[in-house]
Design a protein around this motif. Structure first.
Motif, PDB file in Angstrom:
ATOM      1  N   HIS A 170      50.557  79.083  76.140  1.00 33.87           N
ATOM      2  CA  HIS A 170      49.567  80.146  76.261  1.00 33.87           C
ATOM      3  C   HIS A 170      48.460  79.684  77.206  1.00 33.87           C
ATOM      4  O   HIS A 170      47.888  78.613  77.010  1.00 33.87           O
ATOM      5  N   PHE A 196      47.000  75.960  73.042  1.00 39.67           N
ATOM      6  CA  PHE A 196      48.226  76.369  72.368  1.00 39.67           C
ATOM      7  C   PHE A 196      49.324  76.238  73.407  1.00 39.67           C
ATOM      8  O   PHE A 196      49.188  76.729  74.525  1.00 39.67           O
ATOM      9  N   ARG A 240      44.593  80.369  75.205  1.00 41.03           N
ATOM     10  CA  ARG A 240      44.405  80.196  73.757  1.00 41.03           C
ATOM     11  C   ARG A 240      44.101  78.746  73.462  1.00 41.03           C
ATOM     12  O   ARG A 240      44.801  77.849  73.922  1.00 41.03           O
ATOM     13  N   TYR A 241      43.047  78.537  72.701  1.00 42.69           N
ATOM     14  CA  TYR A 241      42.618  77.189  72.337  1.00 42.69           C
ATOM     15  C   TYR A 241      42.401  77.118  70.839  1.00 42.69           C
ATOM     16  O   TYR A 241      42.227  78.127  70.166  1.00 42.69           O
ATOM     17  N   ARG A 242      42.368  75.894  70.328  1.00 48.42           N
ATOM     18  CA  ARG A 242      42.110  75.664  68.909  1.00 48.42           C
ATOM     19  C   ARG A 242      41.353  74.356  68.750  1.00 48.42           C
ATOM     20  O   ARG A 242      41.317  73.516  69.652  1.00 48.42           O
ATOM     21  N   LYS A 247      42.793  72.708  63.712  1.00 52.73           N
ATOM     22  CA  LYS A 247      43.797  73.582  64.329  1.00 52.73           C
ATOM     23  C   LYS A 247      43.495  75.073  64.174  1.00 52.73           C
ATOM     24  O   LYS A 247      44.356  75.900  64.403  1.00 52.73           O
ATOM     25  N   GLN A 248      42.260  75.429  63.813  1.00 52.03           N
ATOM     26  CA  GLN A 248      41.876  76.839  63.759  1.00 52.03           C
ATOM     27  C   GLN A 248      41.696  77.340  65.188  1.00 52.03           C
ATOM     28  O   GLN A 248      41.131  76.651  66.035  1.00 52.03           O
ATOM     29  N   GLU A 249      42.138  78.553  65.455  1.00 55.78           N
ATOM     30  CA  GLU A 249      41.995  79.132  66.779  1.00 55.78           C
ATOM     31  C   GLU A 249      40.521  79.413  67.072  1.00 55.78           C
ATOM     32  O   GLU A 249      39.762  79.803  66.192  1.00 55.78           O
ATOM     33  N   THR A 250      40.128  79.202  68.334  1.00 52.10           N
ATOM     34  CA  THR A 250      38.724  79.352  68.698  1.00 52.10           C
ATOM     35  C   THR A 250      38.219  80.775  68.459  1.00 52.10           C
ATOM     36  O   THR A 250      37.043  80.951  68.134  1.00 52.10           O
ATOM     37  N   THR A 251      39.081  81.766  68.579  1.00 51.44           N
ATOM     38  CA  THR A 251      38.635  83.135  68.317  1.00 51.44           C
ATOM     39  C   THR A 251      38.353  83.358  66.837  1.00 51.44           C
ATOM     40  O   THR A 251      37.553  84.208  66.478  1.00 51.44           O
ATOM     41  N   LYS A 252      38.987  82.605  65.985  1.00 48.87           N
ATOM     42  CA  LYS A 252      38.695  82.692  64.550  1.00 48.87           C
ATOM     43  C   LYS A 252      37.422  81.913  64.216  1.00 48.87           C
ATOM     44  O   LYS A 252      36.620  82.332  63.384  1.00 48.87           O
ATOM     45  N   GLN A 259      38.713  70.660  71.769  1.00 51.39           N
ATOM     46  CA  GLN A 259      39.684  71.760  71.728  1.00 51.39           C
ATOM     47  C   GLN A 259      40.978  71.341  72.401  1.00 51.39           C
ATOM     48  O   GLN A 259      40.994  70.451  73.246  1.00 51.39           O
TER      49      GLN A 259
END
Length: 73
Positions: free
Chosen positions: A17, A14, A20-22, A27-32, A11
């Protein structure tokens, strides 16, 4: 094979931020991603590596209720 959660991918932050991680690959955000292999893009190096090793995406239609939390009954 299946795992309950797929959280061992690299990971990155961002920029600008604090929390916020991806995924470092797709590059998809970890929350997604939400701990699911299918949360990564289909061409993500991490996802492809695990699928090649025999891990499967969850085929059930997981639906988060996050989009309905402000609705009233």
């Amino acid at each position: 094979m299946k795992k309950n959660f797929y959280i061992d991918y690299p990971q990155e932050h961002f920029e600008g931020h604090a929390h916020r991680y991806r995924c470092a690959f797709c590059k998809q955000e970890t929350t997604k991603i939400n701990g699911r292999l299918e949360g990564h893009l289909p061409d993500c190096e991490y996802r492809l590596l695990l699928e090649k090793a025999g891990f499967e995406c969850n085929t059930s239609k997981f639906r988060s209720n996050l989009d309905t939390t402000d609705e009233e009954d």
